[in-house]
Design an enzyme around this catalytic site. Structure first.
Site, short mmCIF file in Angstrom:
data_model
loop_
_atom_site.label_atom_id
_atom_site.label_comp_id
_atom_site.label_asym_id
_atom_site.label_seq_id
_atom_site.Cartn_x
_atom_site.Cartn_y
_atom_site.Cartn_z
N SER A 116 0.70 -0.93 0.40
CA SER A 116 -0.26 -0.24 -0.37
C SER A 116 1.60 1.45 0.25
O SER A 116 1.35 1.42 -1.11
CB SER A 116 -1.17 0.20 0.96
N GLU A 215 -1.84 -2.59 -8.31
CA GLU A 215 -3.06 -2.78 -7.21
C GLU A 215 -3.66 -1.65 -6.55
O GLU A 215 -2.66 -0.68 -6.82
CB GLU A 215 -2.26 -3.69 -6.59
N HIS A 282 -4.67 -5.26 -1.48
CA HIS A 282 -5.61 -5.01 -0.92
C HIS A 282 -6.86 -6.42 -0.06
O HIS A 282 -7.47 -5.87 0.73
CB HIS A 282 -6.03 -3.73 -0.24
#
Length: 311
Positions: A116, A215, A282
């Site tokens: 992330s 992502e 995630h």
């Protein structure tokens, strides 16, 4: 162009008994959220130690910039610390990456794991030290999202020197995003939002000949379109070898255009192989993959295979 493992610095594999420092370079967390992660790491024979400011809080940040940078630099400078595992992502890593002591990183390379917002940290470590890293779950562990298979994947990436192979999963939302072909290059990237936010900074890597990993989470299709269009217009995607598409979790916003539509349109005409459906990101059952090492993307076998981040 960086395409050979010899150009990457691969830190030593973690061994039972090694101390790993748990740091929070981005958003805040709590001992309760990290307890399960510490239990897992301890079960692998590691010695997880929360950094002094791991549970600090300063609004949406895990403490002030000075505190978060101090924890990172302490980890890189301490010879007893053999690995750095981020507790979580969130936001804030870009605010402190310019304060990292890259000389210490180069002097004693250590594996850094996270995902992330941690993409910004791994970009900076790649720029400053050519340090290969690990894109995988943080220490703020949730069994309901990252079950046994996720734990096994992180363990293998940190504590073995075997290649990492991830197969696209038909039930993943992005599985239909595909352009046939086979590509080999340095695997770089991670969170799409952080890749786009790196445009114009020293940390955005040269992606010529690279396999780009993307992502994201909770970004509606039009924002994903905007980020990919920005990357295209900035020339960032020119010369890519291929694109590995991970999980785009909760990225619907009620429009008729889906996230798959956007990814197919914005990536499909780049002239390179694209493989979607990879359980990286995630979403549930998140798996771990090295970044900064040579990887091969093969749409025929629906696999992404990377050399390890550690040696």
């Amino acid at each position: 162009m960086i395409s050979e493992d010899s150009a990457a610095v691969r830190p030593p594999v973690l061994l039972p008994g090694d101390t790993v420092l748990l740091v929070s370079p981005s958003g805040p967390t709590s001992p309760e959220r990290v307890a399960r992660g510490m239990e897992l790491l301890t079960g692998w024979g590691l010695r997880p130690v929360p950094a002094p400011n791991a549970y600090a809080r300063h609004g949406y940040l895990a403490g002030t910039d000075d505190l978060r940078a101090a924890d990172l630099n302490a980890a890189f400078a301490d010879p007893d610390v053999r690995g750095v595992i981020c507790t979580r992502g969130g936001y804030g890593a870009q605010r402190i990456v310019d304060a990292i002591d890259m000389a210490a990183v180069r002097r004693d390379p250590k594996v850094v794991a996270g995902f992330s917002d941690i993409t910004a940290l791994q970009f900076a470590l790649w720029r400053g030290a050519r340090l290969a890293g690990v894109h995988g779950p943080g220490a703020a562990w949730r069994d309901e999202r990252t079950p046994l298979r996720s734990a096994e994947s992180l363990h293998a990436a940190l504590m073995t020197t075997e290649p990492v192979s991830i197969t696209a999963v038909p039930t993943e939302e992005t599985f239909g995003v595909r352009v046939p072909g086979r590509a080999t290059g340095t695997l770089l990237g991670g969170n799409l939002c952080m890749i786009a936010a790196s445009i114009g900074t020293p940390d955005l890597p040269d992606l010529t000949g690279a396999v780009l990993l993307i992502e994201d989470v909770q970004e509606p299709p039009y924002k994903v379109d905007r980020m990919l269009t920005h990357l295209r217009r900035a020339g960032v995607l020119d010369g890519l070898a291929g694109v590995a598409v991970g999980q785009f979790t909760d990225c619907g916003d009620g429009w008729d255009t889906t996230i798959v539509d956007v990814l197919t349109e914005r990536l499909g005409d780049l002239g390179v192989p694209v493989l979607g459906g990879l359980p990286i990101g995630h979403g549930p059952n998140q798996l771990t993959v090295p970044v900064g090492t040579t990887a091969t993307l093969d749409t025929t076998t629906a696999t992404l295979t990377a050399t390890p981040a550690v040696h």
